[in-house]
Design a protein around this motif. Structure first.
Motif, PDB file in Angstrom:
ATOM      1  N   GLY A 163      17.126  67.154  57.341  1.00 30.91           N
ATOM      2  CA  GLY A 163      15.878  67.913  57.383  1.00 30.91           C
ATOM      3  C   GLY A 163      15.417  68.395  56.018  1.00 30.91           C
ATOM      4  O   GLY A 163      14.662  69.353  55.917  1.00 30.91           O
ATOM      5  N   ARG A 164      15.869  67.742  54.968  1.00 26.86           N
ATOM      6  CA  ARG A 164      15.474  68.131  53.607  1.00 26.86           C
ATOM      7  C   ARG A 164      14.517  67.072  53.056  1.00 26.86           C
ATOM      8  O   ARG A 164      14.878  66.258  52.213  1.00 26.86           O
ATOM      9  CB  ARG A 164      16.709  68.273  52.724  1.00 26.86           C
ATOM     10  CG  ARG A 164      17.615  69.402  53.210  1.00 26.86           C
ATOM     11  CD  ARG A 164      18.833  69.595  52.372  1.00 26.86           C
ATOM     12  NE  ARG A 164      18.484  69.829  50.972  1.00 26.86           N
ATOM     13  CZ  ARG A 164      19.370  69.774  49.986  1.00 26.86           C
ATOM     14  NH1 ARG A 164      20.628  69.507  50.253  1.00 26.86           N
ATOM     15  NH2 ARG A 164      19.011  69.989  48.739  1.00 26.86           N
ATOM     16  N   ALA A 165      13.290  67.093  53.535  1.00 30.89           N
ATOM     17  CA  ALA A 165      12.304  66.066  53.212  1.00 30.89           C
ATOM     18  C   ALA A 165      11.993  66.012  51.721  1.00 30.89           C
ATOM     19  O   ALA A 165      11.786  64.931  51.162  1.00 30.89           O
ATOM     20  CB  ALA A 165      11.031  66.306  54.003  1.00 30.89           C
ATOM     21  N   GLU A 166      11.949  67.160  51.059  1.00 32.75           N
ATOM     22  CA  GLU A 166      11.620  67.189  49.631  1.00 32.75           C
ATOM     23  C   GLU A 166      12.683  66.456  48.801  1.00 32.75           C
ATOM     24  O   GLU A 166      12.357  65.660  47.922  1.00 32.75           O
ATOM     25  CB  GLU A 166      11.502  68.637  49.162  1.00 32.75           C
ATOM     26  CG  GLU A 166      10.819  68.793  47.826  1.00 32.75           C
ATOM     27  CD  GLU A 166      10.579  70.259  47.496  1.00 32.75           C
ATOM     28  OE1 GLU A 166      11.182  70.725  46.511  1.00 32.75           O
ATOM     29  OE2 GLU A 166       9.799  70.909  48.221  1.00 32.75           O
ATOM     30  N   SER A 167      13.945  66.705  49.099  1.00 31.36           N
ATOM     31  CA  SER A 167      15.039  66.026  48.393  1.00 31.36           C
ATOM     32  C   SER A 167      15.037  64.529  48.702  1.00 31.36           C
ATOM     33  O   SER A 167      15.289  63.708  47.822  1.00 31.36           O
ATOM     34  CB  SER A 167      16.388  66.630  48.783  1.00 31.36           C
ATOM     35  OG  SER A 167      16.459  67.974  48.377  1.00 31.36           O
ATOM     36  N   ALA A 168      14.748  64.185  49.955  1.00 34.29           N
ATOM     37  CA  ALA A 168      14.700  62.775  50.351  1.00 34.29           C
ATOM     38  C   ALA A 168      13.588  62.061  49.584  1.00 34.29           C
ATOM     39  O   ALA A 168      13.764  60.932  49.117  1.00 34.29           O
ATOM     40  CB  ALA A 168      14.468  62.651  51.853  1.00 34.29           C
ATOM     41  N   GLU A 169      12.455  62.726  49.434  1.00 34.46           N
ATOM     42  CA  GLU A 169      11.321  62.142  48.708  1.00 34.46           C
ATOM     43  C   GLU A 169      11.682  61.907  47.243  1.00 34.46           C
ATOM     44  O   GLU A 169      11.331  60.885  46.663  1.00 34.46           O
ATOM     45  CB  GLU A 169      10.104  63.074  48.830  1.00 34.46           C
ATOM     46  CG  GLU A 169       8.798  62.397  48.536  1.00 34.46           C
ATOM     47  CD  GLU A 169       8.561  61.151  49.385  1.00 34.46           C
ATOM     48  OE1 GLU A 169       8.186  60.121  48.795  1.00 34.46           O
ATOM     49  OE2 GLU A 169       8.767  61.189  50.602  1.00 34.46           O
TER      50      GLU A 169
END
Length: 155
Positions: free
Chosen positions: A74-80
């Motif tokens: 659920g860490r979309a910013e890090s995934a991006e």
């Protein structure tokens, strides 16, 4: 110094001068991985372009896996961020094979293996041995193995 490694260093310098933080950080990390590979083992050596490309491929794979892990957490910013770093590295890798191209290479390899006497699911190793040098960094191992399994199941 190999041409690919010097290109990475030149691009790093340009990214630093252009204040492109993402590109600079990604290239710095990759160059560190290359240097680490060069000094690993009994004595230091300089990597060839093919070996440098393998290191870049490994780093790109790490980015994809990290992006998936961050996405699941659920860490979309890090995934991006990881995906963006992967795109920077993709520019230094050969063009990936499309599904049709990969299937054609696998079909040829299956035909060769059958001509050599290998058939059915047990032919997996023989087919992989034939197809891997042809693919050589243009498709991920998991994709190749899945395509070989599909081709063997059909044929």
């Amino acid at each position: 110094m190999t041409t690919l490694k010097s290109k990475l260093q030149d691009d790093l310098t340009a990214a630093i001068k252009g204040r492109d933080e993402l590109r600079a950080a990604t290239l710095r990390m990759t160059l560190t991985a290359i240097t680490k590979e060069e000094v690993a083992g009994a004595e230091a050596r300089e990597l060839s372009d093919d070996e440098v490309q393998k290191v870049i491929t490994r780093e790109a794979k790490k980015r994809r896996e990290a992006a998936d892990a961050f996405e699941q957490a659920g860490r979309a910013e890090s995934a991006e961020r990881e995906r963006a770093e992967g795109e920077v590295l993709a520019a230094y890798l050969p063009q990936q094979l499309g599904d049709e191209e990969l299937a054609a290479l696998v079909a040829e390899a299956v035909a060769e293996a059958k001509a050599g006497g290998a058939e059915g699911p047990r032919a997996m190793g023989a087919v992989m041995k034939i197809v891997n040098p042809r693919v050589a960094g243009r498709a991920e191992g998991g994709r190749v193995a899945a395509a070989v399994k599909r081709a063997l199941a059909e044929g």
